[in-house]
Design a protein around this motif. Sequence first.
Motif, PDB file in Angstrom:
ATOM      1  N   LYS A 114     -10.807  12.449 -35.271  1.00  0.00           N
ATOM      2  CA  LYS A 114     -10.056  13.678 -35.472  1.00  0.00           C
ATOM      3  C   LYS A 114     -11.039  14.728 -35.978  1.00  0.00           C
ATOM      4  O   LYS A 114     -11.690  14.525 -36.998  1.00  0.00           O
ATOM      5  CB  LYS A 114      -8.938  13.427 -36.488  1.00  0.00           C
ATOM      6  N   PHE A 125     -12.158  18.902 -36.959  1.00  0.00           N
ATOM      7  CA  PHE A 125     -11.655  20.170 -37.477  1.00  0.00           C
ATOM      8  C   PHE A 125     -12.767  21.197 -37.370  1.00  0.00           C
ATOM      9  O   PHE A 125     -13.911  20.944 -37.784  1.00  0.00           O
ATOM     10  CB  PHE A 125     -11.224  20.010 -38.942  1.00  0.00           C
ATOM     11  N   THR A 126     -12.448  22.364 -36.807  1.00  0.00           N
ATOM     12  CA  THR A 126     -13.448  23.415 -36.664  1.00  0.00           C
ATOM     13  C   THR A 126     -13.626  24.142 -37.991  1.00  0.00           C
ATOM     14  O   THR A 126     -12.663  24.667 -38.550  1.00  0.00           O
ATOM     15  CB  THR A 126     -13.035  24.423 -35.579  1.00  0.00           C
ATOM     16  N   ALA A 168     -14.292  19.722 -43.448  1.00  0.00           N
ATOM     17  CA  ALA A 168     -13.529  18.894 -42.519  1.00  0.00           C
ATOM     18  C   ALA A 168     -12.779  17.777 -43.253  1.00  0.00           C
ATOM     19  O   ALA A 168     -11.616  17.484 -42.943  1.00  0.00           O
ATOM     20  CB  ALA A 168     -14.467  18.300 -41.468  1.00  0.00           C
ATOM     21  N   ALA A 186      -9.762  18.970 -44.880  1.00  0.00           N
ATOM     22  CA  ALA A 186      -8.727  19.277 -43.884  1.00  0.00           C
ATOM     23  C   ALA A 186      -8.116  18.005 -43.290  1.00  0.00           C
ATOM     24  O   ALA A 186      -7.255  18.090 -42.408  1.00  0.00           O
ATOM     25  CB  ALA A 186      -9.316  20.145 -42.774  1.00  0.00           C
ATOM     26  N   ALA A 219      -9.823  15.633 -41.606  1.00  0.00           N
ATOM     27  CA  ALA A 219     -10.481  15.253 -40.353  1.00  0.00           C
ATOM     28  C   ALA A 219     -11.624  14.279 -40.612  1.00  0.00           C
ATOM     29  O   ALA A 219     -12.061  14.085 -41.746  1.00  0.00           O
ATOM     30  CB  ALA A 219     -10.990  16.492 -39.632  1.00  0.00           C
ATOM     31  N   ALA A 267     -16.706  17.406 -38.628  1.00  0.00           N
ATOM     32  CA  ALA A 267     -16.591  18.854 -38.472  1.00  0.00           C
ATOM     33  C   ALA A 267     -17.103  19.287 -37.111  1.00  0.00           C
ATOM     34  O   ALA A 267     -18.178  18.862 -36.680  1.00  0.00           O
ATOM     35  CB  ALA A 267     -17.374  19.565 -39.572  1.00  0.00           C
ATOM     36  N   TYR A 306      -9.523  22.818 -26.318  1.00  0.00           N
ATOM     37  CA  TYR A 306      -8.147  22.368 -26.579  1.00  0.00           C
ATOM     38  C   TYR A 306      -7.454  21.867 -25.313  1.00  0.00           C
ATOM     39  O   TYR A 306      -6.590  20.991 -25.383  1.00  0.00           O
ATOM     40  CB  TYR A 306      -7.327  23.496 -27.192  1.00  0.00           C
ATOM     41  N   GLU A 320      -8.144  14.184 -31.414  1.00  0.00           N
ATOM     42  CA  GLU A 320      -7.452  15.383 -31.887  1.00  0.00           C
ATOM     43  C   GLU A 320      -8.461  16.389 -32.422  1.00  0.00           C
ATOM     44  O   GLU A 320      -9.439  16.013 -33.074  1.00  0.00           O
ATOM     45  CB  GLU A 320      -6.461  15.008 -32.997  1.00  0.00           C
ATOM     46  N   ILE A 321      -8.220  17.678 -32.135  1.00  0.00           N
ATOM     47  CA  ILE A 321      -9.073  18.751 -32.648  1.00  0.00           C
ATOM     48  C   ILE A 321      -8.188  19.896 -33.136  1.00  0.00           C
ATOM     49  O   ILE A 321      -7.372  20.430 -32.365  1.00  0.00           O
ATOM     50  CB  ILE A 321     -10.044  19.266 -31.569  1.00  0.00           C
ATOM     51  N   ASP A 322      -8.319  20.223 -34.390  1.00  0.00           N
ATOM     52  CA  ASP A 322      -7.564  21.339 -34.978  1.00  0.00           C
ATOM     53  C   ASP A 322      -6.059  21.202 -34.735  1.00  0.00           C
ATOM     54  O   ASP A 322      -5.361  22.186 -34.437  1.00  0.00           O
ATOM     55  CB  ASP A 322      -8.053  22.681 -34.422  1.00  0.00           C
ATOM     56  N   GLY A 323      -5.550  19.986 -34.830  1.00  0.00           N
ATOM     57  CA  GLY A 323      -4.122  19.748 -34.655  1.00  0.00           C
ATOM     58  C   GLY A 323      -3.673  19.640 -33.213  1.00  0.00           C
ATOM     59  O   GLY A 323      -2.494  19.379 -32.948  1.00  0.00           O
TER      60      GLY A 323
END
Length: 311
Positions: free
Chosen positions: A148, A150-151, A181, A184, A186, A189, A253, A272-275
């Motif tokens: 997973k 997160f940006t 990250a 968040a 995740a 990052a 995305y 998953e990336i940024d939800g």
Amino acid sequence: MAQSIHDFHDDPRNASILVWINGRLVPRAEATVSVFDSGFVLGDGVWEGLRVVGGQPVFLDAHLDRLFEGAKAIALDIGMDRRGLERAIRETLAANAMHDGVHLRLMVTRGVKRTPYQDPRVTIGPATVVIIPEHKNPKPETLSTGLKLFTVHVRRGFPDVQDPKLNSHSKLNCITACIQATHAGADEALMLDPHGFVATCNSTHFFIVRKGEVWTSTGDYCLGGITRANVLQVCREAGIPAREKNFSLTEVYSAEEAFCTGTFAGVVPVREIDGRTIGDGRPGPMVARLQGLYRDLVQRDVLVRAGEKLA
């Protein structure tokens, strides 16, 4: 719960490993360097992480190329040649009776300083060279379920600030990205370049799959990844279209698949990336194919190195 791509199941054998420090093999509990060492004082040094498969340090030539290029860039005299470093690595593996499932960290700093100050001219001794081998494999669940991402706001910068091509001990920007990250929720990052295009991750390289093509960044703002280069190589050999190009988060995305690459875990899917769920949230067919092709490339390198050792 968030996990790192570098997570592993603890191996009790690691408690008694021997660490190579400047020509001496010492028990882990006694493996220390001076508080005046350049690496401790300022993160002044370069390093490489290697996997050991079938008794062979995989892709050793590429790792030593990068190590010596980095050392030359920062005017650091390692004090050993390539053959000497390879002998030290093999001596360390033999002393620990290590053959498979091993990750090895080779670290070189500028050495001990007479005072804690940044100027290299206050260094009073030779470089410090350390080799830490550990029994360590990536968690199978990481490889099967994926990561997973997160940006983060931390960018990969221009080379005239701190060249991302340097595999230096100074990794604070990556650490800051990792912290954001983690907070968040995740595992890793995702970092952008100064222009807002996708660059890389904090400790791995990043790829997406779109319409049968494999995409990764231009490479202008990331480390010259050895696993990254190897994945591009196996794509060429297998006739898989692979492109190094600028692309945005919008294109990420909507990708069918995504994955990260690194020496420790090889090719690891991203779910998953940024939800946003990538594909159906499970490892896809391209990732599975590339994992197999990469394993084959590793075995080819092992056979070549074993043959060179016997010759």
